[in-house]
Design a protein around this motif. Structure first.
Motif, PDB file in Angstrom:
ATOM      1  N   GLN A  19       8.602   2.727 -24.345  1.00 21.23           N
ATOM      2  CA  GLN A  19       8.707   3.130 -25.744  1.00 21.23           C
ATOM      3  C   GLN A  19       8.816   4.647 -25.832  1.00 21.23           C
ATOM      4  O   GLN A  19       8.651   5.368 -24.854  1.00 21.23           O
ATOM      5  CB  GLN A  19       7.463   2.674 -26.498  1.00 21.23           C
ATOM      6  N   GLY A  20       9.074   5.139 -27.044  1.00 13.67           N
ATOM      7  CA  GLY A  20       9.009   6.577 -27.274  1.00 13.67           C
ATOM      8  C   GLY A  20       7.594   7.087 -27.079  1.00 13.67           C
ATOM      9  O   GLY A  20       6.613   6.365 -27.278  1.00 13.67           O
ATOM     10  N   ALA A  25       5.453  12.099 -30.370  1.00 13.82           N
ATOM     11  CA  ALA A  25       5.731  11.690 -31.748  1.00 13.82           C
ATOM     12  C   ALA A  25       4.711  12.271 -32.725  1.00 13.82           C
ATOM     13  O   ALA A  25       5.063  12.683 -33.835  1.00 13.82           O
ATOM     14  CB  ALA A  25       5.754  10.167 -31.849  1.00 13.82           C
ATOM     15  N   ASN A  43      13.723   7.241 -31.695  1.00 17.43           N
ATOM     16  CA  ASN A  43      12.845   6.729 -30.637  1.00 17.43           C
ATOM     17  C   ASN A  43      11.364   6.879 -30.976  1.00 17.43           C
ATOM     18  O   ASN A  43      10.532   7.138 -30.106  1.00 17.43           O
ATOM     19  CB  ASN A  43      13.154   7.390 -29.280  1.00 17.43           C
ATOM     20  N   ARG A 235      15.411  13.481 -30.652  1.00 18.84           N
ATOM     21  CA  ARG A 235      15.078  12.223 -29.984  1.00 18.84           C
ATOM     22  C   ARG A 235      13.846  12.410 -29.115  1.00 18.84           C
ATOM     23  O   ARG A 235      13.783  13.330 -28.290  1.00 18.84           O
ATOM     24  CB  ARG A 235      16.244  11.717 -29.125  1.00 18.84           C
ATOM     25  N   ILE A 236      12.889  11.511 -29.284  1.00 20.56           N
ATOM     26  CA  ILE A 236      11.627  11.570 -28.556  1.00 20.56           C
ATOM     27  C   ILE A 236      11.812  11.027 -27.136  1.00 20.56           C
ATOM     28  O   ILE A 236      12.534  10.054 -26.915  1.00 20.56           O
ATOM     29  CB  ILE A 236      10.558  10.761 -29.320  1.00 20.56           C
ATOM     30  N   PRO A 238      10.862   9.192 -23.478  1.00 16.58           N
ATOM     31  CA  PRO A 238      10.093   7.988 -23.139  1.00 16.58           C
ATOM     32  C   PRO A 238       8.652   8.364 -22.800  1.00 16.58           C
ATOM     33  O   PRO A 238       8.381   9.475 -22.337  1.00 16.58           O
ATOM     34  CB  PRO A 238      10.833   7.423 -21.927  1.00 16.58           C
ATOM     35  N   ASP A 239       7.745   7.421 -23.024  1.00 20.89           N
ATOM     36  CA  ASP A 239       6.311   7.671 -22.863  1.00 20.89           C
ATOM     37  C   ASP A 239       5.909   7.626 -21.391  1.00 20.89           C
ATOM     38  O   ASP A 239       5.925   6.572 -20.758  1.00 20.89           O
ATOM     39  CB  ASP A 239       5.521   6.625 -23.648  1.00 20.89           C
TER      40      ASP A 239
END
Length: 437
Positions: A19-20, A25, A43, A235-236, A238-239
């Protein structure tokens, strides 16, 4: 309150996309308060903590439009600053630690920012001094109401740039100070600044909005204040914490898993830390491929043969959010490892649940634990347990997926705070996990 029922001991297979990034975020969403123009962010993870912040922004008067799953547009052209002094705000702001980062943007743009003592994981003392000392350096007046734990900063005549040395490299503290300084008059230098990829992302976004920040990626940031900021699209990443979680899951369940689109260049020491535990990782483009560890995995020792120590540190050191994952993965490794959690004194207290499952762990003190791996000679046993915080929760979930029998995890809202639709995504790669409301 829901629970997870998990049938463990099943090998998984397939692809999973992270996920983002939650921690990015939280910063990025607060930054939309810095401009009256439209900001589009892609994202964004659909998790409890982020949705709480979206509600908070909406109640502040920010116009929010959902464009597609994970994509939102924001326009803060009619912010209701008076909402900050309502009982509703005190309740909402106090339930989310990330809400502290609305203070910097509000102070910079409107001359005042308030926040109740924020909540979040109960993992030990989490001081806010760095945030408010930074605001004071920029010329704000600080006040604190001890009766209802309500913080406030005000600068009706605006902020002025300053030179400051942070007392700790706080990620949220640095983010808050940077967001305040971008609209201050003159130049600000921030030494001992956090330099995590998510903080770098915030600085890049602010620069795209018209800010003048240099030194991005280092621990010395220089910010030339500007009159105003404009809109942008962002755009964020990925985690990285979720990526580390899936690496640990693959190893513990002896599963063959591909983690898609991980942004390798922003993972730092994470892949090599898992390799030190004996886990095989292959880089395939921007994906991570983890083969099935049918013969287990062996912890490496230091060069002189002494026990491996995995400790957290500010970036580019190993993130504290993944120490819980490393700890649970080590329970089935061949060899021993010392886990040293330097930053939070309550984060290792979930190990009693792993010990109940049959893990061999010696808790030395609130910050250190020695894990003696089973080398899969003794499988963890299923049990009923409760998730104390986000990262301990995912660690217990991984343990349950590798254990023999059916486990129950209570208080799963803690997991939902940081992981999007985790049960659905795990079922897609073969896990037997059921959510019971």
């Amino acid at each position: 309150m829901g629970i997870f029922k998990i049938e463990g001991g099943i090998r998984l297979k397939g692809e999973i996309t992270p996920q983002g990034a939650k921690n990015e975020a939280l910063q990025i969403l607060c930054a939309v308060l810095l401009t009256p123009e439209k900001v589009t962010i892609n994202n964004i993870p659909d998790i409890i903590d982020i949705n709480k912040l979206l509600t908070l922004l909406e109640n502040l008067g920010v116009k929010i439009q959902k464009n597609a799953p994970g994509s939102y547009s924001f326009q803060a052209d009619d912010v209701n600053v008076g909402y900050l002094e309502t009982e509703g705000f005190k309740k909402e702001g106090g339930s989310l630690r990330g809400s502290i980062m609305i203070v910097g943007p509000l102070l910079a743009r409107f001359g005042k920012g308030y926040i109740p003592k924020p909540g979040g994981d109960k993992i030990g003392r989490r001081r806010l001094d760095t945030h408010f000392e930074g605001f004071i350096n920029l010329g704000a007046k600080f006040r604190y109401n001890r009766e209802d734990h309500f913080y406030g900063v005000e600068a009706p005549k605006g902020l002025k740039g300053a030179n400051m040395l942070l007392d700790e490299a706080s990620v949220t503290g640095t983010a808050n100070i940077v967001m305040a300084a971008v609209l201050a008059k003159g130049k600000t230098t921030v030494y001992n600044a956090a330099c995590e990829p998510y903080l770098q992302q915030l600085c890049k976004m602010l620069n795209s909005m018209g800010a003048k920040i240099t030194g991005v990626g280092s621990n010395l940031l220089t910010i030339e204040g500007v009159e105003s900021l404009g809109g942008c699209e962002h755009r964020i990443l990925p985690d990285m914490i979720e990526i580390g979680s899936w690496i640990g899951l693959a190893a513990m369940t002896k599963s063959e898993i591909t983690i898609k689109d991980v942004s390798w260049d922003n993972l730092g020491v994470i892949p090599n830390t898992f390799r030190k535990l004996g886990i095989t990782l292959e880089r395939r483009g921007d994906d991570i491929y983890i083969p099935s560890h049918v013969d287990g995995y062996e912890i490496k020792t230091d060069i002189d043969g002494s026990i491996l120590t995995v400790a957290d540190a500010p970036w580019p050191g190993f993130t504290p959010d993944l120490l819980s994952i490393v700890l649970v993965v080590a329970t089935q490794a061949k060899g021993d490892v010392l886990i040293h959690q330097k930053m939070f004194e309550s984060r290792l207290f979930f190990v009693d649940k792993l010990i109940d499952m049959g893990a061999k762990i010696m808790l030395c003190d609130p910050h250190r634990a020695v894990v003696m791996g089973h080398d899969f000679q003794s499988q963890l046993k299923a049990t009923t347990m409760s998730s104390p915080d986000i990262r301990a929760g995912i660690s217990l979930l991984i343990a349950a997926l590798s254990a023999k029998g059916t486990s129950t995890i209570q208080n799963i809202e803690q997991i939902d705070r940081g992981y999007e639709r985790i049960d659905e995504r795990l079922r897609a790669i073969g896990a037997n996990i059921v959510r019971v409301e």
